[in-house]
Design a protein around this motif. Sequence first.
Motif, mmCIF file in Angstrom:
data_model
loop_
_atom_site.group_PDB
_atom_site.id
_atom_site.type_symbol
_atom_site.label_atom_id
_atom_site.label_comp_id
_atom_site.label_asym_id
_atom_site.label_seq_id
_atom_site.Cartn_x
_atom_site.Cartn_y
_atom_site.Cartn_z
ATOM 1 N N ALA A 22 7.777 11.674 -3.421
ATOM 2 C CA ALA A 22 6.948 11.996 -4.588
ATOM 3 C C ALA A 22 5.888 10.940 -4.836
ATOM 4 O O ALA A 22 4.772 11.257 -5.262
ATOM 5 C CB ALA A 22 7.832 12.157 -5.825
ATOM 6 N N GLY A 23 6.188 9.687 -4.558
ATOM 7 C CA GLY A 23 5.245 8.599 -4.793
ATOM 8 C C GLY A 23 3.933 8.737 -4.047
ATOM 9 O O GLY A 23 2.911 8.203 -4.471
ATOM 10 N N THR A 55 8.758 -3.187 -2.195
ATOM 11 C CA THR A 55 9.170 -4.370 -2.951
ATOM 12 C C THR A 55 8.051 -4.851 -3.869
ATOM 13 O O THR A 55 8.213 -5.844 -4.573
ATOM 14 C CB THR A 55 9.561 -5.509 -1.978
ATOM 15 O OG1 THR A 55 8.449 -5.809 -1.128
ATOM 16 C CG2 THR A 55 10.772 -5.119 -1.137
ATOM 17 N N THR A 56 6.924 -4.127 -3.883
ATOM 18 C CA THR A 56 5.774 -4.495 -4.701
ATOM 19 C C THR A 56 5.840 -3.799 -6.062
ATOM 20 O O THR A 56 5.772 -2.564 -6.133
ATOM 21 C CB THR A 56 4.456 -4.103 -3.992
ATOM 22 O OG1 THR A 56 4.429 -4.723 -2.703
ATOM 23 C CG2 THR A 56 3.252 -4.529 -4.808
ATOM 24 N N LEU A 71 5.786 3.602 -4.797
ATOM 25 C CA LEU A 71 7.003 3.706 -3.989
ATOM 26 C C LEU A 71 8.033 2.636 -4.336
ATOM 27 O O LEU A 71 9.027 2.476 -3.638
ATOM 28 C CB LEU A 71 6.648 3.628 -2.497
ATOM 29 C CG LEU A 71 5.687 4.698 -1.998
ATOM 30 C CD1 LEU A 71 5.277 4.436 -0.563
ATOM 31 C CD2 LEU A 71 6.280 6.090 -2.139
ATOM 32 N N HIS A 72 7.791 1.919 -5.436
ATOM 33 C CA HIS A 72 8.763 0.924 -5.905
ATOM 34 C C HIS A 72 9.904 1.662 -6.608
ATOM 35 O O HIS A 72 9.674 2.673 -7.282
ATOM 36 C CB HIS A 72 8.094 -0.068 -6.864
ATOM 37 C CG HIS A 72 8.981 -1.208 -7.222
ATOM 38 N ND1 HIS A 72 9.894 -1.145 -8.252
ATOM 39 C CD2 HIS A 72 9.109 -2.449 -6.674
ATOM 40 C CE1 HIS A 72 10.542 -2.289 -8.336
ATOM 41 N NE2 HIS A 72 10.081 -3.097 -7.386
ATOM 42 N N PRO A 73 11.151 1.173 -6.472
ATOM 43 C CA PRO A 73 12.281 1.855 -7.119
ATOM 44 C C PRO A 73 12.112 2.104 -8.616
ATOM 45 O O PRO A 73 12.661 3.081 -9.141
ATOM 46 C CB PRO A 73 13.457 0.910 -6.839
ATOM 47 C CG PRO A 73 13.088 0.253 -5.547
ATOM 48 C CD PRO A 73 11.581 0.066 -5.622
ATOM 49 N N GLU A 74 11.352 1.270 -9.330
ATOM 50 C CA GLU A 74 11.156 1.469 -10.769
ATOM 51 C C GLU A 74 10.050 2.465 -11.094
ATOM 52 O O GLU A 74 9.838 2.794 -12.257
ATOM 53 C CB GLU A 74 10.850 0.128 -11.439
ATOM 54 C CG GLU A 74 12.018 -0.847 -11.392
ATOM 55 C CD GLU A 74 11.691 -2.201 -11.994
ATOM 56 O OE1 GLU A 74 10.581 -2.364 -12.549
ATOM 57 O OE2 GLU A 74 12.550 -3.086 -11.904
ATOM 58 N N SER A 75 9.349 2.957 -10.088
ATOM 59 C CA SER A 75 8.179 3.821 -10.318
ATOM 60 C C SER A 75 8.524 5.290 -10.543
ATOM 61 O O SER A 75 7.715 6.040 -11.053
ATOM 62 C CB SER A 75 7.237 3.740 -9.115
ATOM 63 O OG SER A 75 7.815 4.441 -8.016
ATOM 64 N N GLY A 76 9.693 5.702 -10.088
ATOM 65 C CA GLY A 76 10.047 7.122 -10.151
ATOM 66 C C GLY A 76 9.525 7.909 -8.962
ATOM 67 O O GLY A 76 9.686 9.123 -8.909
#
Length: 188
Positions: free
Chosen positions: A13-14, A54-55, A60-65
Motif C-alpha cells: 500500500a505504501g 528504517t527511515t 514503507l516505514h512500519p509506523e506509516s500504515g
Amino acid sequence: MAATALVMIDFQAGFHHPAWGARNNPGAEAQALRLAGHARAQGWPLHMVRHLSTTLGSPLHPESGGLAFLAGFAPQDGETLHEKSVNSAFIGTGLEADLRAQGVTHLVICGLTTPHCVSTTCRMAANLGFDVTLAHDACAAVAANADTSWQPGLAAPDPEAIHAAAISHLHGEFVTARSCAEIMGAAR
C-alpha cells in the motif's frame, strides 16, 4: 523439486502514497496478479517480499500504515513471506536458502520499483547463479526515484524513461526481460 519460482517484490500500500509522485505502468499490479495465478497453476513456489523501511516518514516505514500488501498480494497458504529493510530481497532474509531448498534454479521476478528493489534483487539473483526472467510489464518506476540534485540543471527523467533505462541495464547481462504474456506462454 521446483525448477522455477516467482518472486514478487514490494506490492504494498505504501507505494500508492502521493510522496512517490508520478509512476509509469499503472497496469503493473494487474499483470503481476495474472502472473501469480499462472505460477500457482504451474505449481511454482511463490515468494512474496515486503519492504520495512528504517527511515522515519517513509511510506514503507512500519509506523506509516503502508506495509500492508495490496489486494491479492498477501502470501497464500504454503507461500513464503520475506521481509527486508534494504533493496535486495536476498539481504537479511531467508530467500536464497528457501530457493535452494526448493531446488529452484530459475526465477521470474516482478515488483516495485524497477530501478531499486527489483533491479537490485535481479542483479544479486544472477550473481548468485540463478537464471532470471524479469516480467517487465509487471514492474513500475516512480518519479521520486529521479534525484538529479547531484547535477544542477539536469532535468529529471520521467518514470517511463526510468523504467526503460533500468530494464535496459538488466536485460542481457543479469536477466532476460519478457512480458507476462511471453512468460505465461512459454513452456518451462
